[in-house]
Design a protein around this motif. Structure first.
Motif, short mmCIF file in Angstrom:
data_model
loop_
_atom_site.label_atom_id
_atom_site.label_comp_id
_atom_site.label_asym_id
_atom_site.label_seq_id
_atom_site.Cartn_x
_atom_site.Cartn_y
_atom_site.Cartn_z
N GLU A 149 0.49 -1.03 0.13
CA GLU A 149 0.04 -0.08 -0.23
C GLU A 149 0.82 0.92 -0.20
N LEU A 150 0.14 2.17 -0.62
CA LEU A 150 0.65 3.57 -0.21
C LEU A 150 2.32 3.76 -1.33
N TYR A 151 1.96 3.89 -1.89
CA TYR A 151 2.62 3.11 -3.83
C TYR A 151 2.92 4.77 -4.30
N GLY A 152 3.88 5.04 -5.56
CA GLY A 152 3.12 5.93 -6.19
C GLY A 152 3.04 6.62 -7.76
N ARG A 153 3.49 6.77 -8.19
CA ARG A 153 2.55 6.06 -9.97
C ARG A 153 3.66 6.00 -10.42
N ALA A 154 3.32 5.24 -11.64
CA ALA A 154 4.22 3.50 -12.19
C ALA A 154 5.56 4.42 -12.88
N THR A 155 5.89 3.22 -12.37
CA THR A 155 7.65 4.46 -13.75
C THR A 155 8.13 2.92 -13.19
N ASP A 156 9.55 2.81 -14.13
CA ASP A 156 10.18 2.00 -14.77
C ASP A 156 11.82 2.22 -14.55
N VAL A 157 11.78 2.99 -13.36
CA VAL A 157 12.95 3.40 -12.56
C VAL A 157 13.64 1.95 -12.03
N PRO A 158 14.84 2.01 -12.08
CA PRO A 158 15.30 0.15 -11.32
C PRO A 158 14.86 -0.13 -10.01
N TRP A 159 13.95 1.44 -9.65
CA TRP A 159 13.97 0.67 -7.69
C TRP A 159 12.53 0.03 -7.67
N ALA A 160 11.86 0.34 -9.02
CA ALA A 160 10.18 0.49 -9.09
C ALA A 160 10.27 -0.35 -8.39
#
Length: 396
Positions: A149-160
């Motif tokens: 829970e409490l995650y952010g927007r979608a991303t493709d960064v290595p630490w996603a």
């Protein structure tokens, strides 16, 4: 193609037999212990007594949990009181949902009660506990990772963060790990407060206010990245507005407090400054008192023994009086016996001074033998004097 990502746990609960072990709860508990441990070290360094932080935390922690849950339920009431929802879920804290704003506000009330009972100033206690609180928040945020829970927007960064759960409207995918961002930000705030406290000798609640202000800065941009449902005011999430208002209040407190009450409290816990001396003084006083009492008892016993000649001290005066009275009575009796003896010598006894079977009666053993003989010859001399007077009369 994904090169790297942060995996999410498949479930946040481990079962030890019938006992559920929830990751979220463990993170909260560990955070509380870290806060109390570090706060206790800082409190002792400022002149406080060991254990005071834990005693006050007994009040602050329950109040903080209730306050955090109330803030979450009030600001996200639709999760519990809208159609198709079960209001009983509002009490299931282990499922997540604690608002830091409510936790700090109501926790401060509990801390105030505890400080008032101990007679210590709340700002000083808050300054000592400030880094520990923010470190506890850093640990507690990992509870959100267990609950996905409490995650952010979608991303493709290595630490996603890889979200795998599809419950409660989640969409599996890769998102910004805002829980991790906030956790790292809290760690940085904790070290900032420790450094500033040493560098500028913060006191009267200013270390705590610095923690609040610095946390609000990070919470503002992290909150802006989150995609979970929340109330919006003028295009901003409610928590963004809360962070801005609290930041302004914290900075204002730092400025005003520095002008009105510069420096740091010299004594944070009145009883702690003389604790060691008080204990030593008490022991010395007890020892001195015992020694003095023993000397007094020995002196009293010695006087009593000397006065009463081995008799109890309480009976000494009475025994002396009785002894004196007996002595006076015996002396008076001797004088009376002597007087009776003299009277018997003068009058004599029938039968030529013999009495009690014809035994001669000695008037006074202290008289000499010649005096006794003179006394016995007294009648014969008297008869001779009468004859001489009669013969002289005839001649005349």
């Amino acid at each position: 193609m994904e090169t790297a990502y942060i995996p999410s746990p498949s479930h946040g609960v481990l079962h030890l037999g019938p006992i559920p072990l929830r990751g979220y709860a463990f993170c909260i508990i560990i955070g509380v212990f870290v806060a109390v441990w570090l706060g206790n070290k800082r409190w002792i360094a400022r002149g406080g007594r060991a254990g005071t932080v834990a005693d006050i935390a007994v009040w602050a922690v329950p109040f903080g949990l209730v306050g955090g849950r109330l803030y979450h339920v009030i600001t996200d009431y639709e999760l519990y009181f809208s159609e198709g929802r079960d209001w009983v879920d509002a009490f299931k804290v282990w499922q997540g949902g604690l608002g830091i704003w409510g936790a700090i506000a109501l926790g401060a009330l509990g801390a105030w009660i505890g400080c008032r009972r101990r007679g210590i100033p709340l700002p000083a206690w808050a300054d000592a506990l400030a880094p520990g609180i923010v470190f506890a928040q850093a640990i507690g945020r990992w509870g959100n990772w267990f609950n996905q829970e409490l995650y952010g927007r979608a991303t493709d960064v290595p630490w996603a963060l890889h979200i795998t759960s599809a419950t409660d409207g989640r969409v599996p995918g890769y998102y910004h790990p805002t829980f991790l961002y906030e956790s790292l930000w809290c760690v940085g705030v904790g070290f900032l407060v420790i450094w500033a406290d040493r560098r500028f000798t913060l006191g009267h609640g200013r270390a705590f206010a610095l923690y609040v202000a610095a946390y609000c800065v990070g919470r503002g941009w992290i909150e802006y990245m989150r995609v979970d449902d929340a109330h919006h005011v003028l295009g901003l999430r409610l928590n963004d507005w809360t962070a801005m208002v609290v930041f302004v209040l914290a900075v204002a407190y730092i400025v005003v407090s520095a002008r009105l009450r510069p420096g740091r409290e010299e004594i944070v816990e009145p009883d702690a400054s003389g604790e060691d001396e008080g204990e030593g003084g008490t022991e010395a006083s007890v020892g001195l008192g015992k020694e003095t009492d023993e000397k007094a008892d020995k002196a009293s016993d010695g006087k009593a023994d000397k006065a009463s000649d081995g008799k109890p001290a309480g009976k000494t005066d009475g025994a002396s009086a009785d002894k004196k009275a007996d002595k006076d009575g015996a002396s008076a009796g001797k004088k009376a016996d002597k007087a009776d003896g003299k009277a018997d010598d003068r009058t004599g006894a029938p039968g030529g001074g013999e009495a009690d079977g014809g035994k001669p009666v000695t008037a006074d053993a202290g008289k000499s033998a010649p005096e006794s003989e003179n006394a016995a010859d007294g009648p014969e001399d008297a008869d001779g004097a009468v004859r001489n007077e009669a013969e002289s009369a005839n001649k005349g």
